[in-house]
Design a protein around this motif. Structure first.
Motif, short mmCIF file in Angstrom:
data_model
loop_
_atom_site.label_atom_id
_atom_site.label_comp_id
_atom_site.label_asym_id
_atom_site.label_seq_id
_atom_site.Cartn_x
_atom_site.Cartn_y
_atom_site.Cartn_z
N VAL A 62 29.89 11.37 46.58
CA VAL A 62 29.65 11.92 48.15
C VAL A 62 28.56 11.49 48.36
N ILE A 63 28.55 10.35 49.29
CA ILE A 63 27.38 9.71 49.78
C ILE A 63 27.01 10.57 50.97
N GLY A 64 25.80 11.02 51.21
CA GLY A 64 25.29 12.08 52.41
C GLY A 64 26.04 13.50 51.72
N GLY A 65 25.75 13.70 50.54
CA GLY A 65 26.13 15.00 49.97
C GLY A 65 25.44 16.12 50.44
N ALA A 123 25.13 12.51 46.57
CA ALA A 123 24.39 11.19 46.65
C ALA A 123 23.66 11.05 47.88
N SER A 124 22.39 11.11 47.97
CA SER A 124 21.62 10.91 49.32
C SER A 124 19.96 10.37 48.91
N PRO A 125 19.20 10.11 49.82
CA PRO A 125 17.96 9.52 49.38
C PRO A 125 17.33 10.83 48.99
N VAL A 132 19.44 8.26 45.69
CA VAL A 132 20.62 7.40 46.01
C VAL A 132 20.24 6.87 47.71
N ASN A 133 19.76 5.60 47.85
CA ASN A 133 19.77 5.13 49.08
C ASN A 133 20.66 3.85 49.57
N THR A 134 21.76 4.11 50.12
CA THR A 134 22.88 3.09 50.62
C THR A 134 22.01 1.83 51.39
N VAL A 182 30.24 10.24 53.85
CA VAL A 182 29.72 11.28 54.97
C VAL A 182 28.23 11.24 55.45
N SER A 183 27.71 9.86 55.04
CA SER A 183 26.36 9.98 55.42
C SER A 183 26.17 9.49 56.99
N ASN A 184 24.86 9.81 57.38
CA ASN A 184 24.77 9.15 59.01
C ASN A 184 23.50 8.77 59.09
N ALA A 185 23.22 8.00 60.13
CA ALA A 185 21.89 7.45 60.36
C ALA A 185 20.74 8.33 60.70
N PRO A 186 19.52 8.37 60.16
CA PRO A 186 18.55 9.18 60.68
C PRO A 186 17.95 8.99 61.95
N ALA A 187 18.20 7.55 62.51
CA ALA A 187 17.75 7.32 63.83
C ALA A 187 19.01 6.71 64.53
N SER A 229 21.85 -1.35 62.55
CA SER A 229 21.29 -1.57 61.10
C SER A 229 21.71 -0.69 59.89
N PHE A 230 21.65 0.53 60.33
CA PHE A 230 22.11 1.73 59.12
C PHE A 230 23.31 1.35 58.61
N PHE A 231 24.33 1.38 59.54
CA PHE A 231 25.90 1.52 59.47
C PHE A 231 26.25 0.07 58.40
N GLU A 232 25.94 -0.85 59.38
CA GLU A 232 26.00 -2.37 58.99
C GLU A 232 25.57 -2.41 57.21
N1 LIG Z 1 28.42 15.38 64.82
C1 LIG Z 1 29.86 15.25 65.01
O1 LIG Z 1 30.15 16.09 65.84
C2 LIG Z 1 30.76 14.33 64.20
C3 LIG Z 1 31.98 14.34 64.77
C4 LIG Z 1 32.86 13.33 64.06
C5 LIG Z 1 32.40 12.64 62.63
N2 LIG Z 1 30.89 12.61 62.75
C6 LIG Z 1 30.69 12.02 61.48
O2 LIG Z 1 30.36 12.61 60.33
C7 LIG Z 1 29.42 11.79 59.33
C8 LIG Z 1 28.50 12.90 58.80
O3 LIG Z 1 27.75 13.71 59.99
P1 LIG Z 1 26.98 14.76 59.41
O4 LIG Z 1 26.70 15.45 60.83
O5 LIG Z 1 27.43 15.58 58.20
O6 LIG Z 1 25.57 14.23 58.82
P2 LIG Z 1 24.17 14.90 58.52
O7 LIG Z 1 24.19 16.26 58.66
O8 LIG Z 1 23.23 14.40 59.52
O9 LIG Z 1 23.90 14.42 57.44
C9 LIG Z 1 23.38 12.93 57.01
C10 LIG Z 1 23.47 12.51 55.42
O10 LIG Z 1 23.41 11.48 55.44
C11 LIG Z 1 22.42 11.20 54.49
N3 LIG Z 1 21.61 9.64 54.55
C12 LIG Z 1 20.86 9.22 55.51
N4 LIG Z 1 20.27 8.13 55.06
C13 LIG Z 1 20.83 7.77 53.98
C14 LIG Z 1 20.87 6.69 53.17
N5 LIG Z 1 20.07 5.72 53.48
N6 LIG Z 1 21.65 6.56 52.00
C15 LIG Z 1 22.32 7.58 51.76
N7 LIG Z 1 22.43 8.65 52.53
C16 LIG Z 1 21.84 8.65 53.61
C17 LIG Z 1 21.27 12.28 54.51
O11 LIG Z 1 20.69 12.62 53.11
P3 LIG Z 1 19.12 13.13 53.19
O12 LIG Z 1 19.50 14.49 53.31
O13 LIG Z 1 18.80 12.98 51.76
O14 LIG Z 1 18.46 12.68 54.20
C18 LIG Z 1 22.26 13.29 54.75
O15 LIG Z 1 22.89 13.85 53.58
C19 LIG Z 1 28.66 10.96 60.29
O16 LIG Z 1 29.23 9.59 59.98
C20 LIG Z 1 29.33 10.99 61.90
O17 LIG Z 1 29.41 9.79 62.48
C21 LIG Z 1 30.31 13.48 63.16
#
Ligand SMILES: NC(=O)c1ccc[n+]([C@@H]2O[C@H](COP(=O)([O-])OP(=O)(O)OC[C@H]3O[C@@H](n4cnc5c(N)ncnc54)[C@H](OP(=O)(O)O)[C@@H]3O)[C@@H](O)[C@H]2O)c1
Length: 257
Positions: A5-8, A30-32, A36-38, A57-62, A70-73
């Motif tokens: 699970v990326i973004g676990g 798996a996450s930073p 694990v950094n994608t 299920v990861s998301n961009a930090p910015a 750049s993140f998603f690509e």
């Molecule tokens: N917000 C909404 O209402 C909504 C609705 C539908 C779909 N979504 C989608 O749901 C997804 C997940 O959202 P969320 O709110 O659960 O995210 P979140 O709580 O912000 O969590 C983001 C995750 O991504 C990880 N991550 C960040 N940079 C990474 C990298 N370089 N390599 C690997 N992992 C990385 C983070 O790891 P660290 O903890 O280690 O930093 C964290 O585990 C997104 O893709 C979003 O588009 C969101």
């Protein structure tokens, strides 16, 4: 089955990992934070060894246009390449209902690219498009506050509990790849401003919330139903009011209210 699970460690990931383990799977978060950094590729080859399924299920930090693109690509390209090398048989990604209708937004242009890379790649896949999470409503108010009022698009949406998102993604992850997209949503449709108002009330957040037809959603113009899923969407069981009551209870217990 080994499921990575990326973004676990994120909102959805931290609910998904225990659900998969309860069903007897070897779920690896798996996450930073766990090395694990994608984006850089760090730790990917190791964590994917022996994995059958990857759930992203990861998301961009910015969220600025260039940063999020750049993140998603980069992240999706790296993941798919490493998955091919590791013999992964199913790539599951969490996206957003209406993504293809939201190209006015930099965030959603990045999600469109993420989806395209997956669809054009070699790994069998399922894309799960979810509606907005109930947990996101407070943040939506904050990013829509202009210093005086919370201004929201005058449109409908059908949000859902993060717990139901995780359950639905989990079911997809242990099933066969669809090489297609499934939509998931909540059981009720609301006007966006109405629900944000109802979310803020128990937080004693007295900011005025209004529907403004000129306001964009993440930079994109919404039609009445842009964020609403189609009739075949799989619907979560949790309605808004029980979720609100339960989250107020949790916040009180945690001393955060
Ligand atoms: N917000 C909404 O209402 C909504 C609705 C539908 C779909 N979504 C989608 O749901 C997804 C997940 O959202 P969320 O709110 O659960 O995210 P979140 O709580 O912000 O969590 C983001 C995750 O991504 C990880 N991550 C960040 N940079 C990474 C990298 N370089 N390599 C690997 N992992 C990385 C983070 O790891 P660290 O903890 O280690 O930093 C964290 O585990 C997104 O893709 C979003 O588009 C969101």
């Amino acid at each position: 089955m080994k499921i990575v699970v990326i973004g676990g460690s994120g909102l959805i990931g931290s609910k998904l990992v225990p659900k998969l383990r309860e069903h007897g799977h070897e779920a690896v978060a798996a996450s930073p934070n766990s090395g694990v950094n994608t984006v850089t590729g760090e730790g990917l080859a190791e964590v994917l060894k022996g994995a059958s399924v990857v759930v992203d299920v990861s998301n961009a930090p910015a969220w600025e246009d260039a940063a999020v693109m750049s993140f998603f690509e980069t992240s999706t390209r790296n993941l798919l390449n490493h998955e091919a090398a590791a013999g992964v048989k199913h790539h599951v990604a969490l996206s957003v209902v209406g993504t293809d209708r939201l190209s006015g937004s930099g965030y959603f242009r990045a999600k469109i690219v993420q989806e395209k890379l997956i669809k054009n790649g070699t790994i069998p896949y399922t894309i799960v498009q979810a509606t907005q999470f109930f947990e996101f409503l407070k943040q939506l108010a904050d990013i829509s506050f202009d210093g005086k009022k919370v201004r929201l698009p005058d449109a409908l949406f059908q949000p859902m509990a993060a717990d139901d998102v995780a359950s639905a993604v989990g079911r997809v992850a242990v099933g066969q790849p669809l090489n297609g997209t499934v939509e998931i949503g909540g059981p009720e449709t609301f006007r966006i401003d109405e629900l944000v108002r109802r979310r803020l009330a128990p937080l004693n957040d007295s900011r005025e919330v209004i529907a403004d037809p000129n306001v964009l959603y993440s930079g994109a113009k919404l039609d009445e139903r842009t964020l609403v899923p189609g009739k075949d969407a799989r619907l979560g069981a949790t309605s808004f009011e029980p979720w609100l009551t339960q989250s107020a209870g949790k916040a009180t217990a945690a001393g955060t209210r």
